[in-house]
Write an enzyme that holds these catalytic residues in place. Structure first.
Site, PDB file in Angstrom:
ATOM      1  N   ARG A  90       0.829  -1.209   0.000  1.00 33.38           N
ATOM      2  CA  ARG A  90       0.000   0.000   0.000  1.00 33.38           C
ATOM      3  C   ARG A  90       0.860   1.254   0.000  1.00 33.38           C
ATOM      4  O   ARG A  90       0.603   2.203  -0.708  1.00 33.38           O
ATOM      5  CB  ARG A  90      -0.900  -0.034   1.249  1.00 33.38           C
ATOM      6  CG  ARG A  90      -2.077   0.888   1.189  1.00 33.38           C
ATOM      7  CD  ARG A  90      -3.022   0.641   2.327  1.00 33.38           C
ATOM      8  NE  ARG A  90      -2.300   0.237   3.550  1.00 33.38           N
ATOM      9  CZ  ARG A  90      -2.882  -0.248   4.621  1.00 33.38           C
ATOM     10  NH1 ARG A  90      -4.180  -0.422   4.639  1.00 33.38           N
ATOM     11  NH2 ARG A  90      -2.180  -0.582   5.698  1.00 33.38           N
ATOM     12  N   GLY A 116       4.131  -9.154  17.194  1.00 27.83           N
ATOM     13  CA  GLY A 116       3.488  -9.415  15.898  1.00 27.83           C
ATOM     14  C   GLY A 116       2.377 -10.454  15.975  1.00 27.83           C
ATOM     15  O   GLY A 116       2.003 -11.028  14.963  1.00 27.83           O
ATOM     16  N   LYS A 162     -12.568 -17.548  13.279  1.00 29.95           N
ATOM     17  CA  LYS A 162     -11.927 -18.858  13.125  1.00 29.95           C
ATOM     18  C   LYS A 162     -12.923 -19.986  13.413  1.00 29.95           C
ATOM     19  O   LYS A 162     -12.917 -21.007  12.736  1.00 29.95           O
ATOM     20  CB  LYS A 162     -10.699 -18.951  14.032  1.00 29.95           C
ATOM     21  CG  LYS A 162      -9.562 -18.047  13.530  1.00 29.95           C
ATOM     22  CD  LYS A 162      -8.476 -17.878  14.558  1.00 29.95           C
ATOM     23  CE  LYS A 162      -7.361 -16.997  14.046  1.00 29.95           C
ATOM     24  NZ  LYS A 162      -6.489 -16.507  15.118  1.00 29.95           N
TER      25      LYS A 162
HETATM   26  N1  HSE Z   1      -4.158 -12.053  15.842  1.00 29.78           N
HETATM   27  C1  HSE Z   1      -4.211 -13.448  15.572  1.00 29.78           C
HETATM   28  C2  HSE Z   1      -4.008 -14.197  16.869  1.00 29.78           C
HETATM   29  C3  HSE Z   1      -3.161 -13.796  14.580  1.00 29.78           C
HETATM   30  O1  HSE Z   1      -3.537 -13.592  17.830  1.00 29.78           O
HETATM   31  O2  HSE Z   1      -4.335 -15.374  16.938  1.00 29.78           O
HETATM   32  C4  HSE Z   1      -3.235 -15.206  14.070  1.00 29.78           C
HETATM   33  O3  HSE Z   1      -4.440 -15.466  13.430  1.00 29.78           O
END
Ligand code: HSE
Length: 427
Positions: A50, A190, A208
């Site tokens: 981006r 991260g 999920k």
């Molecule tokens: N933010 C997501 C987690 C990253 O903490 O599970 C992985 O899907």
């Protein structure tokens, strides 16, 4: 005689030329992982980003800000979508599938929001969309649900599906960190989404679970159709009580058959006992337990967030495309897929800083009642429909935590519960 003369030959694999969208935590992770896997014969031709001005660790000529440069390039046969904007991701994935390109994505929000349409696009354009990295990162669950559990014997899939919240809960419980500091660490490492509210409010885990429901039971359901919350309301008094009783609190996603044609699905904090498999799942690890008639239980555990664990799943999808792998969605396509139900009971713990905030009339059964200044709690049985339809348990100062084996299917409770429903005007 040499057996080597009769050695089978490896099937011819496709050469893959990749167009990569996104060079953030996972995109960069994939770049590194691909460079360590030369045997895969998959090379990134161009990376679409981006912001062209951002300093990058690889030369500028690899990048473009023009999506069409990748989408219209006939030599690119796989689009790898690793951006965090779910709407932009949807447009990219849709355009790529329409051009007949295979797609690998790790964007759970986008997939959960457009599941049925993405399935249709794959079907009409004959292009595969794979997304192992979208659910529990490094745990190979989607392909297992598709291939290994390719029958109707699964009775439950449950576990820890969000790495950030598990990291935060571990740091609060084991290291005494504050919520704020633990979240900051999850962001710095991260693990968290760019908008961490998606993690801590349970939306990411719900996305999920939505993907798991489709592959485990063939039921497509958006998060808005089931009960979910995150970990923001868990109070210090809850953590202290859990410690006193040798319990841990985990954010658990559950999809569980309650009879042949109905499933209970929810994502809620839950007390787990020390000897429970989920109690030993710490930091950014995720874990899933599958339950089925003959195999009984399986336990999967692996890193659920972070650059390399997610890149590993993306890499595995890319490798599968060399042999034209695609999901068949057989459980969704068969007749009589089970429906989501909210006609079941949950055994819950609810605590509140003010007793008035606990709507005790909603309970079908109250087992324990604790009343003390600023720390009131109840353990009881409640109809899931009542939790879904009312927000009293979501107000500030109130937390709801499931007990062990929370789904209750007891006729006696159902009769008492019916009375609560009548009183509440639900039936
Ligand atoms: N933010 C997501 C987690 C990253 O903490 O599970 C992985 O899907």
């Amino acid at each position: 005689m040499s057996l080597n003369n009769n050695k089978p030959v490896l099937p011819q694999s496709k050469k893959l030329t990749l167009g990569l969208f996104g060079f953030g935590v996972v995109g960069k992770g994939l770049y590194d992982v691909l460079h360590s896997t030369p045997a895969l014969q998959a090379s990134i031709k161009k990376i679409c980003i981006r912001n062209a001005d951002k300093k990058r660790v690889i030369p500028q000529e690899h990048f473009t800000t023009d999506a069409n440069e990748l989408l219209h390039d006939e030599s690119i046969n796989v689009i790898v979508e690793l951006i965090d904007d779910a709407d932009a991701a949807y447009n990219i994935v849709k355009a790529a599938l329409q051009k007949g390109k295979a797609v690998v994505s790790a964007n759970k929000k986008m997939i959960a929001a457009h599941f049925e349409e993405l399935l249709h696009l794959q079907h009409i354009h004959g292009a595969a969309l794979l997304y192992e990295g979208a659910c529990c990162a490094s745990i190979p669950i989607i392909r297992n649900l598709e291939e290994y559990y390719d029958n109707d014997l699964l009775s439950a899939v449950k576990g820890i599906v969000n790495g950030s919240t598990n990291y935060i809960l571990t740091k609060i419980f084991d290291d005494g960190l504050s919520f704020k500091d633990a979240l900051l660490q999850a962001q710095q490492l991260g693990f968290a989404e760019s908008n961490p509210a998606l993690d801590i409010e349970g939306h990411d885990a719900a996305n999920k679970l939505s993907i798991l429901l489709a592959h485990a039971f063939g039921r497509i359901a958006a998060p808005s159709e089931f009960l979910y919350t995150g970990i923001t309301s868990i109070k210090k008094t809850d953590a202290d009580l859990a410690k006193q009783k040798n319990l841990k609190i985990k954010l658990v996603a559950t999809a569980q058959k309650i009879n042949d044609s109905q499933i209970a699905a929810f994502v809620l904090p839950q007390f787990v006992e020390e000897q429970d498999e989920l109690a030993g799942v710490s930091n950014e690890f995720n874990a899933l337990i599958t339950e089925s008639s003959f195999a009984d239980k399986h336990f999967f555990k692996g890193k659920g967030a972070g650059a390399y664990p997610t890149a590993a799943a993306v890499l595995s999808d890319i490798a599968a495309l060399r042999y034209n792998y695609k999901y068949e969605y057989k459980k969704y396509l068969q007749e009589n897929t089970p429906e989501l139900s909210n006609d079941y009971y949950l055994k819950i713990f609810v605590s509140a800083d003010d007793i008035e905030k606990i709507d005790k009339d909603q309970f079908a059964w109250i087992e324990e009642w604790h009343n003390e200044k600023n720390n009131n709690w109840v353990v009881g049985i409640i109809q899931s429909a009542l939790l879904q339809q009312n927000n009293w348990w979501k107000q500030p100062g109130v937390s709801l935590i499931l007990t062990k084996n929370p789904v209750v299917q007891n006729v006696e409770y159902r009769e008492i519960g019916k009375k609560s429903l009548e009183l509440a005007g639900v039936i």
